[in-house]
Design a protein around this motif. Structure first.
Motif, short mmCIF file in Angstrom:
data_model
loop_
_atom_site.label_atom_id
_atom_site.label_comp_id
_atom_site.label_asym_id
_atom_site.label_seq_id
_atom_site.Cartn_x
_atom_site.Cartn_y
_atom_site.Cartn_z
N GLU A 167 0.80 -1.23 0.00
CA GLU A 167 0.00 0.00 0.00
C GLU A 167 0.83 1.28 0.00
O GLU A 167 0.39 2.30 -0.54
CB GLU A 167 -0.92 0.01 1.23
CG GLU A 167 -1.93 -1.11 1.24
CD GLU A 167 -2.65 -1.25 2.57
OE1 GLU A 167 -3.70 -1.92 2.61
OE2 GLU A 167 -2.17 -0.69 3.59
N ALA A 168 2.02 1.24 0.61
CA ALA A 168 2.79 2.47 0.78
C ALA A 168 4.04 2.53 -0.10
O ALA A 168 4.54 3.62 -0.36
CB ALA A 168 3.20 2.63 2.25
N ILE A 169 4.53 1.38 -0.54
CA ILE A 169 5.78 1.36 -1.31
C ILE A 169 5.53 1.12 -2.79
O ILE A 169 5.96 1.91 -3.65
CB ILE A 169 6.74 0.32 -0.73
CG1 ILE A 169 7.23 0.81 0.64
CG2 ILE A 169 7.92 0.07 -1.66
CD1 ILE A 169 8.07 -0.17 1.41
N ARG A 170 4.84 0.06 -3.13
CA ARG A 170 4.64 -0.26 -4.55
C ARG A 170 3.97 0.87 -5.33
O ARG A 170 4.37 1.14 -6.47
CB ARG A 170 3.84 -1.56 -4.69
CG ARG A 170 4.61 -2.78 -4.19
CD ARG A 170 3.85 -4.08 -4.46
NE ARG A 170 4.56 -5.22 -3.88
CZ ARG A 170 5.57 -5.85 -4.45
NH1 ARG A 170 5.99 -5.45 -5.64
NH2 ARG A 170 6.17 -6.86 -3.86
N PRO A 171 2.97 1.57 -4.79
CA PRO A 171 2.35 2.64 -5.58
C PRO A 171 3.30 3.80 -5.89
O PRO A 171 3.03 4.58 -6.81
CB PRO A 171 1.19 3.11 -4.69
CG PRO A 171 0.90 1.97 -3.79
CD PRO A 171 2.23 1.33 -3.53
N HIS A 172 4.39 3.93 -5.14
CA HIS A 172 5.28 5.08 -5.28
C HIS A 172 6.67 4.72 -5.77
O HIS A 172 7.53 5.60 -5.87
CB HIS A 172 5.39 5.81 -3.94
CG HIS A 172 4.08 6.24 -3.37
ND1 HIS A 172 3.32 7.24 -3.94
CD2 HIS A 172 3.38 5.79 -2.30
CE1 HIS A 172 2.20 7.40 -3.24
NE2 HIS A 172 2.21 6.53 -2.24
N VAL A 173 6.91 3.44 -6.08
CA VAL A 173 8.27 3.02 -6.43
C VAL A 173 8.76 3.68 -7.71
O VAL A 173 9.97 3.84 -7.92
CB VAL A 173 8.34 1.48 -6.52
CG1 VAL A 173 7.66 0.96 -7.78
CG2 VAL A 173 9.78 0.99 -6.43
N LEU A 174 7.86 4.11 -8.57
CA LEU A 174 8.24 4.83 -9.79
C LEU A 174 7.81 6.29 -9.72
O LEU A 174 7.71 6.97 -10.74
CB LEU A 174 7.61 4.16 -11.02
CG LEU A 174 8.03 2.71 -11.29
CD1 LEU A 174 7.34 2.17 -12.54
CD2 LEU A 174 9.54 2.60 -11.43
N GLY A 175 7.58 6.77 -8.50
CA GLY A 175 7.14 8.15 -8.31
C GLY A 175 8.17 8.99 -7.58
O GLY A 175 9.37 8.89 -7.83
#
Length: 507
Positions: free
Chosen positions: A185-193
């Motif tokens: 929820e906190a890492i995968r959505p932002h790994v390319l952000g």
């Protein structure tokens, strides 16, 4: 200069699967850059419950447990459930600065637990407890199924890198159910952000807030503290654990120039950052801001002032920390160490840090700076696989299915010294060869290699052909190639492949 496809798959990815190198393009660098341009499919995680649902189920289980104890004539004040969340009325003791060694928690053991003698197997509280543990195993199974099957292995390596950077341990009871969901929820959505967005999402997640005790942190001059003082109750106060690790581990680094005063001021700025409790059953999010526990007043962190603003005060501090040059250097060093060498070239680290600062913490820019540097592709760059990476690369090389349950993998990783989501400290699992290449560790890898080899369905591919397909021709030569060709059986040949130095090192 064209980069090797085998290097791309093994140094930067999770290890190749048979046929993967033949199907990919000619330039390894471009293969990896292409992965950064598209979010990976995450089908393996479909249907897993979110943190809000897990919180509600956990509270319901605790409620039923208390009712069952009362019905059995339990004492009036039973000991607290070790998995119960910290509350604003009971702040945990600060973590000691000496890193403690965590017990290697095995969720598989928990899932196999039987009800105590004399307790009804149909007890609703026990049923919910087993359901929570079943969901935890399902989370782990999804993680390794995705890693074994993904067509974007570089992005998955990055996701697991950041998960370890923001380490939480399921060894701590009240965070046990949330480590996997934090990664999802906190890492995968932002790994390319942007790093700033990932940082905020992680620090507000129940796993981190519980693991480092911020859910129980109360400002000394907050309304909650003042009320306790008026009533003559024990005054609970500030907890510095999360603030200290944000500065030391998550952003600036231990040599990032902060002082103890900065730790205290950041801890005050994030008082009130908490998780829903049983009375917040209708909460739609897994984060709550408790204004009554927030320390009032302006804060000063790293020489910069932050006006009173409730939860926005802490957000503002995190935003500035994410943009700090020390953060850029700290993150760049860790990434370069993870992918290139235990002692990465300083020029590479500086190149990455400048890209990070120039693009305002855009993580894709940071990754591109790594991939576009020739220093990341030199022949002498090499990394020894962690147990986690070794297991995933064996699953991929052997085309081994993970299935819906991960008990065997959980037990195997614990025996290899890297139990799932159970690092020894908030610093996460170590990332250098010296930490993983002991004689005992190598012996256990040989045993694991034999176990994996016994499960490989060889079909029409020989061990020698499999080695060529996953390691590339440059890595399969000399005595290693001869041994693969002369192996007495397919299982013996695959054992040799999985246990070989060529398979243990990322080159």
């Amino acid at each position: 200069m064209s980069a090797s496809k085998a290097t791309a798959a093994n140094r930067f990815g999770l290890g190749a699967r048979p046929g993967e190198l033949e199907r990919s393009g000619d330039d390894g660098r471009e293969i990896l850059l292409a992965q950064l341009r598209r979010p990976p499919a995450l089908d393996a995680f479909a249907g897993l419950p979110g943190s809000v649902e897990t919180l509600r189920l956990e509270f319901r289980q605790q409620q039923l447990s208390r009712a069952a104890r009362a019905q059995r004539g339990a004492v009036a004040a039973p000991m607290a459930d070790p998995a119960a969340p910290a509350t604003m009325a009971a702040a945990d003791e600060p973590l000691p600065r000496t890193r403690r060694r965590a017990r290697a928690a095995d969720p598989g053991d928990a899932a196999r637990e039987r009800p105590p003698a004399g307790r009804d197997d149909g007890d609703p509280a026990d049923q919910l407890r087993r359901e929570l543990r079943r969901r935890q195993l399902a989370e782990f199974a999804a993680r390794y199924r995705h890693a074994a099957d993904t067509d974007a292995p570089f992005v998955e390596r990055l996701s697991q890198f950041w998960s370890n950077h923001f380490a939480v341990s399921i060894d701590k009871g009240n965070a046990r159910l949330y480590a996997g969901s934090m990664e999802r929820e906190a890492i995968r959505p932002h790994v390319l952000g942007r790093f700033q967005d990932m940082l905020l999402a992680v620090e507000r997640h129940p796993a981190m807030l519980r693991y480092l005790d911020n859910a129980a942190s109360i400002g000394d001059d907050s309304r909650v503290a003042m009320r306790a003082q008026r009533l003559g109750r024990e005054k609970r106060g500030l907890n510095e654990n999360l603030a200290r690790e944000i500065l030391e581990l998550h952003t600036l680094g231990v040599d990032g120039g902060y002082r103890q005063e900065d730790v205290i001021e950041l801890a005050r700025a994030i008082t009130g950052w908490s998780t829903p409790g049983p009375r917040d059953a209708a909460a739609a999010q897994s984060f709550v801001f408790r204004a009554n526990a927030h320390e009032p007043g302006a804060r000063r962190v790293l020489g910069r002032s932050y006006a009173e603003g409730g939860q926005e005060q802490g957000r503002a501090v995190l935003a500035d920390l994410a943009r700090h040059p020390a953060t850029a250097r700290h993150l760049s060093f860790k990434l370069a160490r993870h992918f290139v060498a235990d002692q990465p070239p300083p020029a590479l680290v500086e190149r990455m840090a400048q890209a990070y600062l120039r693009e305002d913490g855009d993580l894709r820019a940071l990754y591109r700076a790594l991939l576009e540097s020739e220093q990341a592709w030199t022949a002498d760059a090499r990394k020894f696989k962690t147990p986690n990476d070794f297991v995933i690369s064996a699953l991929r090389a052997g085309e081994l299915p993970v299935g819906d349950q991960a008990r065997a993998l959980v037990g195997l990783l614990a025996s290899l010294g890297q139990p799932v989501f159970t690092p020894r400290s908030p610093a996460g699992f170590p990332d250098t060869a010296a930490d993983w290449s002991s004689p005992d560790g190598l012996f256990k890898r040989i045993q694991a290699a034999q176990m994996f080899a016994a499960r490989v369905d060889s079909g029409d591919i020989t061990p020698y052909q499999r080695a060529l397909a996953v390691l590339g021709s440059q890595a399969v030569s000399g005595d290693f190639a001869i041994g693969l060709r002369r192996a007495g059986s397919a299982s013996d040949g695959c054992s040799l492949l999985f246990a070989s130095p060529a398979f243990q090192w990322r080159v």
